[in-house]
Design a protein around this motif. Structure first.
Motif, mmCIF file in Angstrom:
data_model
loop_
_atom_site.group_PDB
_atom_site.id
_atom_site.type_symbol
_atom_site.label_atom_id
_atom_site.label_comp_id
_atom_site.label_asym_id
_atom_site.label_seq_id
_atom_site.Cartn_x
_atom_site.Cartn_y
_atom_site.Cartn_z
ATOM 1 N N ALA A 297 3.412 -40.312 0.867
ATOM 2 C CA ALA A 297 4.166 -39.248 0.202
ATOM 3 C C ALA A 297 4.325 -38.037 1.117
ATOM 4 N N ARG A 298 3.245 -37.638 1.768
ATOM 5 C CA ARG A 298 3.316 -36.493 2.687
ATOM 6 C C ARG A 298 4.193 -36.827 3.886
ATOM 7 N N LEU A 299 4.070 -38.032 4.402
ATOM 8 C CA LEU A 299 4.874 -38.444 5.549
ATOM 9 C C LEU A 299 6.362 -38.413 5.230
ATOM 10 N N LEU A 300 6.741 -38.904 4.066
ATOM 11 C CA LEU A 300 8.155 -38.936 3.688
ATOM 12 C C LEU A 300 8.713 -37.529 3.491
ATOM 13 N N LYS A 301 7.914 -36.636 2.913
ATOM 14 C CA LYS A 301 8.363 -35.247 2.738
ATOM 15 C C LYS A 301 8.570 -34.585 4.102
ATOM 16 N N ALA A 302 7.653 -34.816 5.021
ATOM 17 C CA ALA A 302 7.800 -34.260 6.369
ATOM 18 C C ALA A 302 8.984 -34.881 7.097
ATOM 19 N N SER A 303 9.249 -36.160 6.836
ATOM 20 C CA SER A 303 10.373 -36.832 7.485
ATOM 21 C C SER A 303 11.706 -36.212 7.083
ATOM 22 N N GLU A 304 11.808 -35.790 5.831
ATOM 23 C CA GLU A 304 13.038 -35.137 5.384
ATOM 24 C C GLU A 304 13.301 -33.872 6.193
ATOM 25 N N GLU A 305 12.253 -33.091 6.434
ATOM 26 C CA GLU A 305 12.416 -31.865 7.211
ATOM 27 C C GLU A 305 12.692 -32.194 8.681
ATOM 28 N N ALA A 306 11.988 -33.186 9.225
ATOM 29 C CA ALA A 306 12.175 -33.544 10.633
ATOM 30 C C ALA A 306 13.584 -34.064 10.892
ATOM 31 N N ALA A 307 14.147 -34.796 9.937
ATOM 32 C CA ALA A 307 15.489 -35.358 10.113
ATOM 33 C C ALA A 307 16.570 -34.292 10.088
ATOM 34 N N SER A 308 16.254 -33.119 9.560
ATOM 35 C CA SER A 308 17.276 -32.071 9.429
ATOM 36 C C SER A 308 17.726 -31.508 10.762
ATOM 37 N N VAL A 309 16.994 -31.774 11.845
ATOM 38 C CA VAL A 309 17.363 -31.209 13.149
ATOM 39 C C VAL A 309 18.059 -32.244 14.054
ATOM 40 N N LEU A 310 18.385 -33.411 13.509
ATOM 41 C CA LEU A 310 18.956 -34.478 14.333
ATOM 42 C C LEU A 310 20.478 -34.480 14.378
ATOM 43 N N HIS A 311 21.130 -33.586 13.647
ATOM 44 C CA HIS A 311 22.587 -33.663 13.533
ATOM 45 C C HIS A 311 23.284 -33.506 14.876
ATOM 46 N N GLY A 312 22.744 -32.672 15.764
ATOM 47 C CA GLY A 312 23.393 -32.464 17.054
ATOM 48 C C GLY A 312 23.424 -33.729 17.893
ATOM 49 N N ILE A 313 22.313 -34.465 17.896
ATOM 50 C CA ILE A 313 22.238 -35.709 18.657
ATOM 51 C C ILE A 313 23.176 -36.759 18.077
ATOM 52 N N VAL A 314 23.145 -36.916 16.762
ATOM 53 C CA VAL A 314 23.964 -37.947 16.114
ATOM 54 C C VAL A 314 25.451 -37.666 16.315
ATOM 55 N N LEU A 315 25.845 -36.420 16.220
ATOM 56 C CA LEU A 315 27.259 -36.069 16.314
ATOM 57 C C LEU A 315 27.777 -36.084 17.745
ATOM 58 N N GLN A 316 26.979 -35.603 18.690
ATOM 59 C CA GLN A 316 27.501 -35.373 20.033
ATOM 60 C C GLN A 316 27.291 -36.527 21.003
ATOM 61 N N PHE A 317 26.238 -37.326 20.819
ATOM 62 C CA PHE A 317 25.976 -38.373 21.805
ATOM 63 C C PHE A 317 27.118 -39.388 21.938
ATOM 64 N N PRO A 318 27.795 -39.784 20.857
ATOM 65 C CA PRO A 318 28.936 -40.688 21.050
ATOM 66 C C PRO A 318 30.040 -40.071 21.913
ATOM 67 N N LEU A 319 30.233 -38.753 21.824
ATOM 68 C CA LEU A 319 31.234 -38.103 22.672
ATOM 69 C C LEU A 319 30.844 -38.183 24.138
ATOM 70 N N TYR A 320 29.566 -37.953 24.420
ATOM 71 C CA TYR A 320 29.110 -38.044 25.803
ATOM 72 C C TYR A 320 29.140 -39.491 26.296
ATOM 73 N N ALA A 321 28.908 -40.438 25.397
ATOM 74 C CA ALA A 321 29.029 -41.846 25.777
ATOM 75 C C ALA A 321 30.477 -42.186 26.126
ATOM 76 N N GLY A 322 31.435 -41.580 25.406
ATOM 77 C CA GLY A 322 32.838 -41.776 25.755
ATOM 78 C C GLY A 322 33.160 -41.245 27.142
ATOM 79 N N ILE A 323 32.581 -40.082 27.490
ATOM 80 C CA ILE A 323 32.761 -39.534 28.835
ATOM 81 C C ILE A 323 32.155 -40.476 29.866
ATOM 82 N N TYR A 324 30.972 -41.000 29.559
ATOM 83 C CA TYR A 324 30.337 -41.974 30.449
ATOM 84 C C TYR A 324 31.224 -43.200 30.648
ATOM 85 N N GLY A 325 31.873 -43.655 29.581
ATOM 86 C CA GLY A 325 32.765 -44.809 29.698
ATOM 87 C C GLY A 325 33.914 -44.537 30.653
ATOM 88 N N ILE A 326 34.463 -43.315 30.646
ATOM 89 C CA ILE A 326 35.546 -42.959 31.570
ATOM 90 C C ILE A 326 35.037 -42.973 33.005
#
Length: 448
Positions: A297-326
């Motif tokens: 229960a404590r782990l899952l509650k902490a996971s919710e907070e930890a996941a809140s800072v991942l948006h930058g990686i999830v959103l931007q890494f595919p764009l950088y992968a596209g640059i890598y493909g070029i």
């Protein structure tokens, strides 16, 4: 100090007006790469477009690895033992200068082990120190909490590039093979340079503290908002079997023991610390987080907070992968490699890579995705000049983190917790950057 504060405020105003969001920068870099591939290399537009779209999904494994670095570090920082340890550390300094020096040293030490842990645990330590020492300059304290992202993380155990090239199956394995970390992270050069940087910036943190009459203290309203992580309460009354499992320590302990046993066996069978790579480090931090949180229960509650800072990686890494493909599909890698060869010698190449990587990092603040973009042409140039690939990896890594000191992207979680804006700490960070840059540049000139 007054001049420094005015400089910080001016740079903050400039950044807020002219520097766009990280996503906007990624889109602009995509357009620039498309233009270079068509205009400079002469690749057909349709082929460049295909390379861009096809490249989006080439780095999914790597993207997940980077997300887990941040996630596991954050998760570990929210455990009760880590919080108790930070409370004890916060009680150590006996003066404002001692508090800022301690903050700098702890930030850099934590970042050596995991940059995500450093960001979150350092933010928590700011909270504890500010409560115990209200006479400390709050701006400098928060700035020192960010030192680890500029001085040690890419030289330590969550370093994207060195750990990636030590991981079987990495995207450059056919070109490089596997480079174990005793040739990069645990080399005498890297260890010596890391210790020198830590000593220098710790001393600087002590020296930068303003006099009492010029100290800017934390506002009581801000201190009140520095809330702690609150674990979920255990249900009252008789628990159902499901509730008992969620609030009991049994499953976490079993998982943790199994994970630690695997980790010990892995090191035993594969050469000890030489067997560390990105996957092993992420696995270990996840196991420790599960074990130290105690219950599901404590782990899952902490996971919710930890996941809140991942948006930058999830959103931007595919764009950088596209640059890598070029870069990979159009010959742009070879063209930029030729440019590096023309500007470098075998002796100066590591220092030039260090400075170049720092410049690019200011606009592409992601050590992992940027390595995917830069590695092909940097290694191509290094091969032509006869420079060992491990030197390129280290020069890239140190350059990548250098300008983190004056780049707000990775400071956002820390600033959100501290309730400050980047312009409030930029003056102190700029001084640290100007002192730290010549030391590392000289190191790589000698390394070359």
């Amino acid at each position: 100090m007054e001049t420094l504060v005015r400089l910080a405020e001016g740079l903050g105003r400039f950044s807020s007006r002219f520097v766009p969001s990280a996503f906007a920068i990624a889109v602009l870099l995509t357009l620039l790469t498309l233009a270079l591939a068509v205009g400079w290399v002469g690749a057909p537009p349709a082929g460049v477009l295909d390379a861009w779209g096809g490249g989006f999904w080439e780095l999914l494994t790597f993207s997940m690895q980077m997300a887990l670095v941040m996630f596991t570090g954050y998760l570990l920082a929210l455990t009760a033992p880590v919080k108790a340890l930070l409370e004890k550390v916060a009680s150590l300094p006996k003066s404002p200068r001692g508090a800022t020096a301690l903050m700098a040293a702890v930030s850099m030490a934590l970042a050596y082990f995991n940059w995500g842990l450093s960001l979150v645990a350092s933010a928590m330590l700011v909270r504890f120190i500010a409560r115990r020492r209200p006479d400390v300059d709050y701006r400098l304290l928060v700035a020192c909490a960010y030192f680890g992202l500029g001085a040690t993380w890419h030289a330590g155990l969550s370093a994207s590039a060195p750990l990636l090239v030590a991981t079987p199956g990495h995207f450059l394995e056919k070109q490089l093979g596997i480079i174990p970390i005793d040739r990069t992270l645990f080399s005498a050069f890297n260890v010596g340079l890391t210790l020198s940087a830590v000593a220098l910036l710790t001393a600087l943190a002590w020296a930068l503290h303003p006099s009492p009459e010029r100290t800017v203290r934390v506002e009581p309203a801000v201190l009140e908002k520095l809330a702690d992580f609150t674990p979920p309460p255990k249900p009252s009354g008789k628990l159902s079997p499901a509730e008992w499992l969620d609030h009991a320590w049994l499953l976490n302990v079993v998982f943790g023991v199994l994970g630690l046993a695997w980790f010990a066996r892995h090191l035993w069978l594969h050469g000890g610390w030489r067997a560390l790579n990105l996957n092993v480090v992420n696995f270990t931090f996840l196991v420790l987080a599960v074990l130290l949180h105690g219950t599901p229960a404590r782990l899952l509650k902490a996971s919710e907070e930890a996941a809140s800072v991942l948006h930058g990686i999830v959103l931007q890494f595919p764009l950088y992968a596209g640059i890598y493909g070029i870069f990979k599909a159009t010959g742009l890698t070879d063209r930029i490699g030729e440019l590096f060869v023309s500007l470098s010698t075998r002796e100066t190449f590591p220092a030039i890579v260090y400075l170049y990587s720092g410049v690019v990092n200011y606009f592409v603040p992601s050590g992992g995705s940027k390595w995917a973009i830069e590695a092909p042409y940097l290694l191509e140039a290094a091969g032509r000049l006869g420079v060992a690939p491990e030197k390129v990896v280290l020069a890239y890594a140190w350059g990548d983190m250098a300008t983190d000191l004056i780049q707000p992207f990775w400071a956002l979680p820390l600033l959100a917790v501290a309730r400050l804006e980047f312009k409030d700490i930029l003056g102190f960070l700029l001084v640290a950057f100007l002192v730290y840059l010549p030391l590392v540049t000289l190191g790589f000139l000698l390394f070359g």
